[in-house]
Scaffold this motif. Structure first.
Motif, PDB file in Angstrom:
ATOM      1  N   ARG A   7       5.131  62.061  68.768  1.00 58.84           N
ATOM      2  CA  ARG A   7       5.685  62.582  70.012  1.00 58.84           C
ATOM      3  C   ARG A   7       4.903  62.118  71.239  1.00 58.84           C
ATOM      4  NH1 ARG A   7       6.164  67.772  67.067  1.00 58.84           N
ATOM      5  NH2 ARG A   7       8.355  68.134  66.606  1.00 58.84           N
ATOM      6  N   LEU A  73       7.799  57.303  81.506  1.00 56.35           N
ATOM      7  CA  LEU A  73       8.831  56.588  80.753  1.00 56.35           C
ATOM      8  C   LEU A  73       8.542  55.090  80.711  1.00 56.35           C
ATOM      9  CD1 LEU A  73      11.989  58.481  82.043  1.00 56.35           C
ATOM     10  CD2 LEU A  73      10.889  58.691  79.805  1.00 56.35           C
ATOM     11  N   ARG A  78       9.652  57.449  76.372  1.00 52.94           N
ATOM     12  CA  ARG A  78      10.314  58.711  76.040  1.00 52.94           C
ATOM     13  C   ARG A  78       9.406  59.879  76.409  1.00 52.94           C
ATOM     14  NH1 ARG A  78      12.728  58.603  71.449  1.00 52.94           N
ATOM     15  NH2 ARG A  78      12.617  60.815  70.960  1.00 52.94           N
ATOM     16  N   ASP A  80       8.994  63.699  74.664  1.00 50.20           N
ATOM     17  CA  ASP A  80       9.466  64.574  73.595  1.00 50.20           C
ATOM     18  C   ASP A  80       9.153  66.043  73.839  1.00 50.20           C
ATOM     19  OD1 ASP A  80      10.437  62.511  71.598  1.00 50.20           O
ATOM     20  OD2 ASP A  80       8.378  61.840  71.923  1.00 50.20           O
ATOM     21  N   THR A 123      16.299  62.537  80.509  1.00 49.02           N
ATOM     22  CA  THR A 123      15.719  61.750  79.416  1.00 49.02           C
ATOM     23  C   THR A 123      15.911  62.448  78.077  1.00 49.02           C
ATOM     24  OG1 THR A 123      14.091  60.678  80.822  1.00 49.02           O
ATOM     25  CG2 THR A 123      13.553  60.847  78.487  1.00 49.02           C
ATOM     26  N   GLN A 127      18.051  61.230  74.811  1.00 49.12           N
ATOM     27  CA  GLN A 127      17.422  61.113  73.493  1.00 49.12           C
ATOM     28  C   GLN A 127      18.144  61.943  72.443  1.00 49.12           C
ATOM     29  OE1 GLN A 127      12.874  60.856  75.358  1.00 49.12           O
ATOM     30  NE2 GLN A 127      13.498  62.652  74.220  1.00 49.12           N
TER      31      GLN A 127
END
Length: 277
Positions: A7, A73, A78, A80, A123, A127
């Motif tokens: 993550r 990013l 990403r 998480d 985002t 995802q």
């Protein structure tokens, strides 16, 4: 205990307290961490780890929020886990609270959290997954003397986050409210401010001021152990909406909710039957 080490954690207020403890725990478990703070020099030790991106972020400044999310990013691709940890406490009787100070408290603890959350949500939606950890408080469930301003922000956060959880579940995003009791952070010291006292409230608040200030550095809760719990929660497929932390939090919340249920039962015979006849 094993944790998901794939993550990317985005943490506000990572320079001290829970933010720093969570950042350290996430790193120890092999995660990548975006550690943010108003003063990035306080993040220098964390930033020495190649898995850390240290960024300037002021939750009351939208431009810094947008820049930090963009840079996160760009570096990691990403986000998480979002940890909305930045905040502080304002204490005093309502009559003592200056309007400008009260608005600043809400700007940081409520509107700042909303601004960061809104910046990260696109985002997470794309995802199809994500976890938002809202650092609330036992003061988001029950109020101590002198805690009107701070509890007001945390009560607001609780309601907003409960609504948020229902809104984003469709996108695979989870929301957890973390409700700590007294932990050995800066909260009772550097991170607390008292309103200018009024003499009329001395018999009401003086003992509470003394008690509250005396706990600084003596709180029973260990932030590192709290961080371990939070990492475990983050690994749950279906985490609970609310997570009290520490025995004081469980005891105070249970007492408050039990008293509220008893009061509900007591008033029901009078106030329930209000339909047209």
């Amino acid at each position: 205990m094993t944790y998901d080490s794939s993550r990317v954690w985005f943490i506000t207020g990572a320079s001290t307290g829970f933010g720093r403890a969570i950042a350290r725990a996430a790193l120890a478990a092999g995660n990548r961490v975006v550690a943010t703070a108003r003063d990035t020099t306080a993040l220098a030790d964390l930033a020495s780890d190649p898995k850390v991106l240290a960024l300037h972020l002021d939750v009351t400044d939208q431009a810094t929020i947008d820049d930090a999310v963009r840079d996160a990013l760009g570096a990691f691709g990403r986000i998480d886990v979002l940890v909305n940890n930045a905040g502080y406490g304002l204490r005093g009787a309502i009559e003592e609270l200056d309007d400008a100070d009260l608005r600043k408290q809400f700007d940081t603890n409520v509107f700042g959290v909303l601004a960061v959350t809104r910046a990260v949500l696109p985002t997470m939606r794309q995802q199809g997954s994500g976890l938002i950890l809202q650092m609330s408080s036992v003061g988001g469930v029950t109020v101590a003397l002198g805690g009107a301003a701070y509890a007001g922000t945390k009560f607001a956060l609780e309601g907003l986050s409960e609504a948020l959880a229902a809104e984003v579940a469709y996108f695979g995003i989870k929301v957890v409210l973390v409700e700590p009791g007294p932990f050995r952070t800066d909260f009772a010291g550097r991170s607390i401010r008292w309103a200018e006292p009024l003499a009329a409230y001395e018999p009401v608040l003086d003992a509470e001021r003394t008690r509250f200030d005396a706990q600084d550095g003596q709180q029973p809760g260990d932030p590192d152990r709290a961080a371990e719990v939070i990492l475990t929660i983050a690994d749950m497929a279906e985490p609970p909406l609310r997570v009290p932390l520490g025995p004081q939090s469980f005891d105070r919340i249970r007492a408050a909710l039990t008293a509220r249920l008893a009061a509900l039962d007591e008033i029901e015979p009078l106030a329930r039957d209000t339909s047209y006849r």
